[in-house]
Design an enzyme around this catalytic site. Sequence first.
Site, PDB file in Angstrom:
ATOM      1  N   LEU A 183     -13.909  -2.500  -4.223  1.00 26.01           N
ATOM      2  CA  LEU A 183     -14.938  -3.472  -4.611  1.00 26.01           C
ATOM      3  C   LEU A 183     -15.906  -3.743  -3.453  1.00 26.01           C
ATOM      4  O   LEU A 183     -16.707  -4.667  -3.518  1.00 26.01           O
ATOM      5  CB  LEU A 183     -14.281  -4.782  -5.062  1.00 26.01           C
ATOM      6  CG  LEU A 183     -13.378  -4.676  -6.307  1.00 26.01           C
ATOM      7  CD1 LEU A 183     -12.759  -6.030  -6.634  1.00 26.01           C
ATOM      8  CD2 LEU A 183     -14.162  -4.168  -7.510  1.00 26.01           C
ATOM      9  N   LYS A 243      -8.337   5.479   8.112  1.00 27.64           N
ATOM     10  CA  LYS A 243      -8.593   4.566   9.239  1.00 27.64           C
ATOM     11  C   LYS A 243      -8.077   5.111  10.570  1.00 27.64           C
ATOM     12  O   LYS A 243      -8.724   4.949  11.601  1.00 27.64           O
ATOM     13  CB  LYS A 243      -7.973   3.199   8.959  1.00 27.64           C
ATOM     14  CG  LYS A 243      -8.653   2.510   7.802  1.00 27.64           C
ATOM     15  CD  LYS A 243      -8.084   1.147   7.516  1.00 27.64           C
ATOM     16  CE  LYS A 243      -8.614   0.662   6.188  1.00 27.64           C
ATOM     17  NZ  LYS A 243      -8.681  -0.755   6.015  1.00 27.64           N
ATOM     18  N   ASP A 267     -10.359  -5.470  10.127  1.00 21.40           N
ATOM     19  CA  ASP A 267      -9.253  -5.815   9.216  1.00 21.40           C
ATOM     20  C   ASP A 267      -8.388  -6.963   9.747  1.00 21.40           C
ATOM     21  O   ASP A 267      -7.981  -7.836   8.987  1.00 21.40           O
ATOM     22  CB  ASP A 267      -8.343  -4.594   8.988  1.00 21.40           C
ATOM     23  CG  ASP A 267      -8.869  -3.680   7.894  1.00 21.40           C
ATOM     24  OD1 ASP A 267      -9.706  -4.133   7.084  1.00 21.40           O
ATOM     25  OD2 ASP A 267      -8.431  -2.513   7.846  1.00 21.40           O
ATOM     26  N   ALA A 317       2.981   0.782   8.138  1.00 19.13           N
ATOM     27  CA  ALA A 317       2.649   0.968   9.562  1.00 19.13           C
ATOM     28  C   ALA A 317       1.434   1.873   9.679  1.00 19.13           C
ATOM     29  O   ALA A 317       1.244   2.554  10.681  1.00 19.13           O
ATOM     30  CB  ALA A 317       3.842   1.560  10.306  1.00 19.13           C
ATOM     31  N   THR A 355       8.509   5.432   6.604  1.00 17.87           N
ATOM     32  CA  THR A 355       8.893   6.321   7.701  1.00 17.87           C
ATOM     33  C   THR A 355       9.258   5.422   8.878  1.00 17.87           C
ATOM     34  O   THR A 355       8.381   4.916   9.585  1.00 17.87           O
ATOM     35  CB  THR A 355       7.714   7.246   8.092  1.00 17.87           C
ATOM     36  OG1 THR A 355       7.216   7.853   6.904  1.00 17.87           O
ATOM     37  CG2 THR A 355       8.128   8.313   9.084  1.00 17.87           C
TER      38      THR A 355
HETATM   39  P1  NAP Z   1      -2.685   4.350   5.458  1.00 21.28           P
HETATM   40  O1  NAP Z   1      -3.189   4.361   6.846  1.00 21.28           O
HETATM   41  O2  NAP Z   1      -2.735   5.584   4.640  1.00 21.28           O
HETATM   42  O3  NAP Z   1      -1.153   3.811   5.525  1.00 21.28           O
HETATM   43  C1  NAP Z   1      -0.390   3.692   4.363  1.00 21.28           C
HETATM   44  C2  NAP Z   1       0.946   3.026   4.696  1.00 21.28           C
HETATM   45  O4  NAP Z   1       1.614   2.783   3.462  1.00 21.28           O
HETATM   46  C3  NAP Z   1       1.892   3.866   5.546  1.00 21.28           C
HETATM   47  O5  NAP Z   1       2.643   3.012   6.344  1.00 21.28           O
HETATM   48  C4  NAP Z   1       2.773   4.552   4.485  1.00 21.28           C
HETATM   49  O6  NAP Z   1       4.074   4.827   4.947  1.00 21.28           O
HETATM   50  C5  NAP Z   1       2.871   3.480   3.436  1.00 21.28           C
HETATM   51  N1  NAP Z   1       3.063   4.021   2.098  1.00 21.28           N
HETATM   52  C6  NAP Z   1       2.220   4.853   1.430  1.00 21.28           C
HETATM   53  N2  NAP Z   1       2.722   5.122   0.205  1.00 21.28           N
HETATM   54  C7  NAP Z   1       3.906   4.451   0.121  1.00 21.28           C
HETATM   55  C8  NAP Z   1       4.906   4.345  -0.900  1.00 21.28           C
HETATM   56  N3  NAP Z   1       4.769   4.968  -2.066  1.00 21.28           N
HETATM   57  N4  NAP Z   1       5.992   3.577  -0.653  1.00 21.28           N
HETATM   58  C9  NAP Z   1       6.134   2.931   0.528  1.00 21.28           C
HETATM   59  N5  NAP Z   1       5.223   3.009   1.539  1.00 21.28           N
HETATM   60  C10 NAP Z   1       4.127   3.751   1.318  1.00 21.28           C
HETATM   61  O7  NAP Z   1      -3.450   3.256   4.578  1.00 21.28           O
HETATM   62  P2  NAP Z   1      -4.117   1.891   5.090  1.00 21.28           P
HETATM   63  O8  NAP Z   1      -5.495   2.129   5.523  1.00 21.28           O
HETATM   64  O9  NAP Z   1      -3.166   1.237   6.000  1.00 21.28           O
HETATM   65  O10 NAP Z   1      -4.248   1.054   3.720  1.00 21.28           O
HETATM   66  C11 NAP Z   1      -3.109   0.652   2.993  1.00 21.28           C
HETATM   67  C12 NAP Z   1      -3.564  -0.249   1.848  1.00 21.28           C
HETATM   68  O11 NAP Z   1      -3.977  -1.502   2.371  1.00 21.28           O
HETATM   69  C13 NAP Z   1      -4.773   0.284   1.092  1.00 21.28           C
HETATM   70  O12 NAP Z   1      -4.362   1.066   0.006  1.00 21.28           O
HETATM   71  C14 NAP Z   1      -5.517  -0.953   0.638  1.00 21.28           C
HETATM   72  O13 NAP Z   1      -5.181  -1.243  -0.702  1.00 21.28           O
HETATM   73  C15 NAP Z   1      -4.965  -2.055   1.514  1.00 21.28           C
HETATM   74  N6  NAP Z   1      -6.042  -2.666   2.340  1.00 21.28           N
HETATM   75  C16 NAP Z   1      -6.712  -3.728   1.839  1.00 21.28           C
HETATM   76  C17 NAP Z   1      -7.687  -4.342   2.592  1.00 21.28           C
HETATM   77  C18 NAP Z   1      -8.413  -5.538   2.050  1.00 21.28           C
HETATM   78  O14 NAP Z   1      -9.474  -5.867   2.572  1.00 21.28           O
HETATM   79  N7  NAP Z   1      -7.877  -6.227   1.063  1.00 21.28           N
HETATM   80  C19 NAP Z   1      -8.016  -3.852   3.867  1.00 21.28           C
HETATM   81  C20 NAP Z   1      -7.298  -2.767   4.345  1.00 21.28           C
HETATM   82  C21 NAP Z   1      -6.327  -2.176   3.569  1.00 21.28           C
HETATM   83  P3  NAP Z   1       4.442   6.176   5.749  1.00 21.28           P
HETATM   84  O15 NAP Z   1       4.190   5.851   7.188  1.00 21.28           O
HETATM   85  O16 NAP Z   1       5.879   6.383   5.435  1.00 21.28           O
HETATM   86  O17 NAP Z   1       3.549   7.255   5.199  1.00 21.28           O
END
Ligand code: NAP
Length: 354
Positions: free
Chosen positions: A88, A138, A174, A200, A225
Amino acid sequence: MKSEGVATSAVLFIISLNASDEPRGRQPSYGVRCPPLCYLTFKNTGWDRSASLEMTVKKIYTLADLKNWRKKTPIRLGVFGDPVEHSLSSQIQNAALEACKIQMEYARFQITANELEETMQLMRTLDFVGVNLTAPHKIAAFAFADEIEENAKRIGAINTIKIEKAKLRGYNTDGRGFARAIRQEFAVDLRDLRMMILGAGGAARAIAFQCAKENCERLVIANRTVEKGQQLAEELRDYFAGPRVLGPVARLQAIPWEESSIRFQIAHLDLIVNATPLGLNRSDPSPIPGRLLAPHLMIYDTVYGGSRTGFVSAAVEAGARAANGLAMLVHQGALAFEIWFEREAPIGVMRAAL
Ligand code: NAP
């Protein structure tokens, strides 16, 4: 007259695309929040209308589009992600641009992990002001920026890029966006909280460093992980060296993502944050089963959507207070806007756009 007719039918097409993209309950008020409509029908902007039409008809752009980018498009900002359709950010940023009378648009770009490096190279040659990065980019994007501000260096991830003189400067909004969201939703400061972060990755790292900087009571990291969670805890260790009387549990800890480990922690926590993408799909389970949650907890799901995520539903059923990621979206987006334009963001307008 004839060309106006063509433009009008194209506009109707754009509106129907936008409408089907919106989560239920968040339909835009047509003709008010649709920048392409304004550009095509009311403004004599000076850019090539047919080029503008072609660019704005697409709701999600790709690397292929960037390779054929037309300099005259009003799209000068955007978000890169995979997936990106749920984002969004364009809604809040376009509202802010319009309110500040900045004649630019913000769009969503579906960019895969394999395409990120080429996309970042290309951005140096296009007339963009900046971009946001969402999952999974990121951490990876950090390596492709020319300069990184101090806060983002510590985090090791960027969510905002400002482009100036063909240079990409990386920032991370963030963590501060998260702290403001927690204050807004629960009227508490991070320094008073015992917290657990699920994840993480890029978002979790920004949140964890913000908690560390604000000297939160205690921090537990649970990641699928486990080694990545341990690595993050190691990087944070110095921040948590100070004394705090906390009883039998460690002040900083990485734990496996397992029911028994999480169950043990619940009585020693105030706030649990989901910083994984679990919840983006309606069919996703709650990251923590409802049976483990308790009424004393606050739950913050960084994932947002049109309806309650599984985590928020499970929390509410357990009698806990819960909020989804919309407030964080607005605050991190407002901070990004301020980096790009060096002026205060119209946060009320951005909030109202959701
Ligand atoms: P990222 O860097 O790809 O990291 C994803 C994390 O989630 C990793 O720790 C991963 O674990 C874990 N993960 C992925 N799939 C999983 C599953 N099926 N079960 C358990 N753990 C799982 O992504 P990111 O940038 O941190 O973003 C994560 C989410 O945060 C986004 O999808 C978004 O919805 C949300 N977010 C929201 C805002 C906001 O403004 N509201 C801002 C930032 C992020 P592993 O290390 O094991 O791969």
